[in-house]
Structures are given as structure tokens and as C-alpha cells.
Design an enzyme around this catalytic site. Structure first.
Site, PDB file in Angstrom:
ATOM      1  N   HIS A 241     -37.689  34.029  31.396  1.00  0.00           N
ATOM      2  CA  HIS A 241     -37.177  35.400  31.344  1.00  0.00           C
ATOM      3  C   HIS A 241     -37.605  36.190  32.581  1.00  0.00           C
ATOM      4  CE1 HIS A 241     -35.250  35.374  27.511  1.00  0.00           C
ATOM      5  NE2 HIS A 241     -36.344  35.119  26.819  1.00  0.00           N
TER       6      HIS A 241
ATOM      7  N   HIS B   4     -40.507  29.133  28.437  1.00  0.00           N
ATOM      8  CA  HIS B   4     -39.322  29.922  28.097  1.00  0.00           C
ATOM      9  C   HIS B   4     -39.545  31.388  28.476  1.00  0.00           C
ATOM     10  CE1 HIS B   4     -36.078  31.471  25.377  1.00  0.00           C
ATOM     11  NE2 HIS B   4     -36.927  32.471  25.280  1.00  0.00           N
ATOM     12  N   GLU B   5     -40.714  31.927  28.114  1.00  0.00           N
ATOM     13  CA  GLU B   5     -41.022  33.324  28.452  1.00  0.00           C
ATOM     14  C   GLU B   5     -41.062  33.521  29.970  1.00  0.00           C
ATOM     15  OE1 GLU B   5     -41.084  35.769  26.301  1.00  0.00           O
ATOM     16  OE2 GLU B   5     -40.700  34.308  24.732  1.00  0.00           O
TER      17      GLU B   5
ATOM     18  N   GLU C 265     -31.318  34.193  26.425  1.00  0.00           N
ATOM     19  CA  GLU C 265     -32.137  33.219  25.690  1.00  0.00           C
ATOM     20  C   GLU C 265     -31.760  31.784  26.082  1.00  0.00           C
ATOM     21  OE1 GLU C 265     -34.807  33.921  24.124  1.00  0.00           O
ATOM     22  OE2 GLU C 265     -34.407  36.058  24.368  1.00  0.00           O
TER      23      GLU C 265
HETATM   24 ZN   LIG Z   1     -36.611  34.460  24.834  1.00  0.00          ZN
END
Ligand SMILES: [Zn+2]
Length: 416
Positions: free
Chosen positions: A283, A279-280, A357
Site C-alpha cells: 500500500h 501487503h501493507e 487491495e
Molecule cells: Zn490492504
């Protein structure tokens, strides 16, 4: 003109404060109303006891935020119309010539220190009463004080040269000084971001290379799959301050380091850690970091241009309780007052962040295990006692992350 501006400022402050309080009240009511039933989609993963704890924790934090609204408004009024900024300026005028760099720097540093000191009681209450009561606090009073001392020293070491340079540019660069300050400000931010992982972070935390075991092996494989270069995986001793877990990237370009909180690794299974990291990575890969930097640069450009227009308007100072106009006073007033006028843009920023997100979650499920991410999210919401039932309006206004139910529903959707 100055009187009209005073009223405009008071109206903005009143509107923002009333809205903050109204949203907080809604949040408390909504969370309490849903305290005794776990939402159906979490019935199997979150026990009622944990759900109640999350409700009580959210209510306690929101109540403190309500107190904070009053403190903030009182401090703001005292500094502007109450004459505290003028008093600080007068105090230093006995030691330094009023328009000098020394006077401006002493004035701004004093303002920052006094503001920080006034915010301290609420911060202490949050850590040693609320976090403590819910079992999250691990920081000792001794470490709290040593952190504080280090933070002040770092802020002075970085802030004083910055203030000197900004005030100098404001004096010397003519009417377009704000464009020069904008370049300086963005260069400063970039430099701080670059030195932070190697020079600032180690002052507060110990980072140890994380190479042995299943987690680092999975992380290396994930980076390989995503074609991502980083300078190592590190474990950070976040547990000495709080039991809340986290993961992040520090630094830029190929100097990026991956930092995992020890508290995260302790509580999540290796595939779950991998999914959180994916997930990071999302980004980064989806350019969210760069987009935020660019957006921040645009906002600071608009802000500094506006300050450039205000700096020579007598009503700007007189309307906010300052009788000796000058560059340092303009900076202080602007930084104090502008957030009240911008408050109603907060939901736009929050919306933008939540969109990112969702996108990072999609990236994560495309490159790591979907079930892993789902389990990790449930565990993180549960262990951090984040409420599953926030007031929708409060959430839309403030939340940088989507509510748990919305995030997990999206993941399930993606699976079908
Ligand atoms: Zn995030």
C-alpha cells in the site's frame, strides 16, 4: 424554493435509506442461503462449523446495521426538520450573542456530543452483545468507559480549536473563505496524522518494541529487500479490546512505525505475518496512502466550494428546519445532510479501495511468500468470522476489501 429543497432532501434520504435496507436484506438472504455448505475452494481449509459461525455473525451484524438505518434517518430528521438544531442554537443564544464565535463553537460542540450520545446504544449493543456472543469481545465495561472518556477529551482538545479557527475564517475571509478553510483542514489532517502515533495512540494502547524472535528478524529482512525505512517494529496490545487481529503503519516519512497487533502474531506463523506486512508495505510502495490523501483533499475542496455557495442561500436553512442562518448552522447542516446526497458514490469509493487491495496482494507475493499470504488470508477470514459468501451486490457497494474467494483466486492465478 425552500419547500422544493425540503422535498429534495427527503427524496435523497428516502432513496439512500431504502437502498441501504434493500442491500442489507439481500446480504442476510444470500448469507443464510449459503450457510450450510462451505464453498468448494475453501472446503479443505474452513470447517463447516466455522463457516456457519461466520454466517450467523454476518447476519447479526447486518441486522444491527438495518436497525441503524432507521435510527440514522430518525436522528437526521429530528435534527433538521424536527427542529433540534434550531433548539440547540436557541439554547445557547441565551448565553452568547448569536453570531459570535462562542455561540457557534458551543452550538457545534453540543451537536457533536448529542449525536455521539445517540449513537452510543448501538455501539454498546455491538460490542457487548454481538461481539460478546461470537467470542470476539475482550473489552470490559470499565475499559469501554475509560476509552470513551479519553476519546471525548481528545476530540475536544483537537476539535474545539479547529472549530474556532474554521468559524473565524468563515467570518473574516470574505467570499473565498472556503479556500482558506480547505488549506486549514488539510493542514489539520496532516498534523493529526503526524502526532497520532506518538501522542494519541499511546493513550489507548501500549506499544512495545518488538525485536526478539523470528518475526522481527523476518520483518527486518523484508524491509531491507523492499528498500523501506521505518522507525522500528512494535507490538500493540490489541487483545485487551478484541480478538480481531491487524497490522498497520503509523506516521509518515522516516518516522513510520510498524505496528503489529499481538492477536495477529499469536495466530499467524512467522511467514504469514511477513506476508501480511508485505501487503501493507505494498500500500505504501504503490502510493495508495498518498493517492487517498490527494483524493480526500479533492473531495474536501469540492465540498467546501459547495458550502461556500450554500452558506448565504436562505432556502438552504429554511428548507432544513433552521430559522436563524449563520456559519455554524451551515456547517452542521452541511455535514449532516451531504452524505445522503453522496450515498450513491459509495460504490465508486469501495471499488477503488478493492482495486488497491488486489494491487497490494500482488506486491506482497512478489516480495514475500505467496503460500504464506494465502494461508494468512484464510486464517484471518476464518478467525474474524468474515463471510466467504457475501451477496455480490452488497459487497460491490460497501466492501473495502475484495471477498475472500476473489482474493485467493487472484493469488492462485498469479502462481500459474
Ligand atoms: Zn490492504
Amino acid at each position: 424554493m425552500s419547500e422544493a429543497f425540503t422535498w429534495l432532501f427527503l427524496a435523497a434520504l428516502a432513496a439512500a435509506s431504502a437502498t441501504r435496507l434493500w442491500l442489507a436484506r439481500r446480504q442476510v438472504r444470500h448469507v443464510r442461503a449459503h450457510r450450510d455448505a462451505v464453498p468448494a475452494s475453501f472446503a479443505r481449509s474452513i470447517p463447516l462449523e466455522a463457516h456457519r459461525k461466520a454466517a450467523d455473525y454476518t447476519v447479526a451484524k447486518t441486522r444491527l446495521a438495518m436497525l441503524g438505518v432507521f435510527v440514522h434517518a430518525a436522528v437526521l430528521l429530528a435534527f433538521t426538520l424536527g427542529g433540534a438544531l434550531q433548539a440547540i442554537s436557541d439554547l445557547w443564544a441565551s448565553s452568547f450573542e448569536r453570531a459570535s464565535l462562542a455561540h457557534g463553537t458551543a452550538f457545534l460542540v453540543t451537536v457533536a456530543v448529542v449525536l455521539a450520545a445517540l449513537n452510543l446504544p448501538l455501539a454498546i449493543y455491538r460490542v457487548f452483545v454481538i461481539e460478546q456472543r461470537f467470542g470476539f469481545n475482550r473489552i470490559t465495561p470499565r475499559l469501554f468507559v475509560s476509552d470513551l472518556v479519553k476519546q471525548v477529551l481528545v476530540a475536544l482538545a483537537l476539535g474545539v480549536p479547529l472549530i474556532l479557527a474554521v468559524l473565524w475564517l468563515m467570518e473574516k475571509m470574505g467570499e473565498h473563505w472556503w479556500a482558506y478553510v480547505w488549506v486549514l483542514w488539510n493542514a489539520f489532517l496532516l498534523a493529526v496524522n503526524m502526532i497520532a502515533p506518538t501522542l494519541i495512540l499511546p493513550l489507548f494502547n501500549k506499544l512495545t518494541p518488538y525485536t526478539e524472535g523470528e518475526v522481527p528478524a523476518r520483518v527486518r529482512a523484508l524491509l531491507e529487500r523492499c528498500g523501506f525505512k521505518a522507525r522500528g517494529v512494535f507490538l500493540m496490545d490489541g487483545s485487551k479490546r478484541s480478538s480481531h487481529g491487524n497490522a498497520f503503519f503509523a506516521g509518515f516519512g522516516t518516522a513510520k512505525r510498524i505496528v503489529l497487533f499481538d492477536t495477529l502474531v499469536e495466530r499467524l506463523e512467522p511467514p504469514e505475518v511477513e506476508a501480511v506486512l508485505a501487503h501493507e508495505l505494498g500500500h505504501y510502495r504503490l502510493h495508495h496512502i498518498v493517492k487517498s490523501l490527494v483524493l480526500g483533499a479533492l473531495v474536501s475542496f469540492a465540498g467546501l466550494w459547495l458550502l461556500g455557495q450554500l452558506v448565504d442561500k436562505p432556502w438552504f436553512y429554511a428548507g432544513l428546519g433552521v430559522s436563524t442562518p449563520g456559519t455554524a448552522a451551515a456547517l452542521a447542516l452541511f455535514l449532516l445532510v451531504i452524505p445522503e446526497f453522496m450515498f450513491f458514490l459509495d460504490p465508486v469509493a469501495s471499488h477503488y479501495s478493492r482495486k488497491h487491495e488486489f494491487e497490494a496482494d500482488s506486491y506482497a507475493v512478489a516480495h514475500a511468500d505467496r503460500a504464506g499470504l494465502e494461508q494468512a488470508l484464510v486464517k484471518l477470514y476464518r478467525d474474524n468470522a468474515a463471510t466467504l459468501t457475501p451477496d455480490p451486490l452488497h459487497s460491490a457497494f460497501y466492501d473495502s476489501h475484495p471477498p475472500a474467494a476473489a482474493r485467493i483466486a487472484r493469488l492462485k492465478e498469479a502462481a500459474t
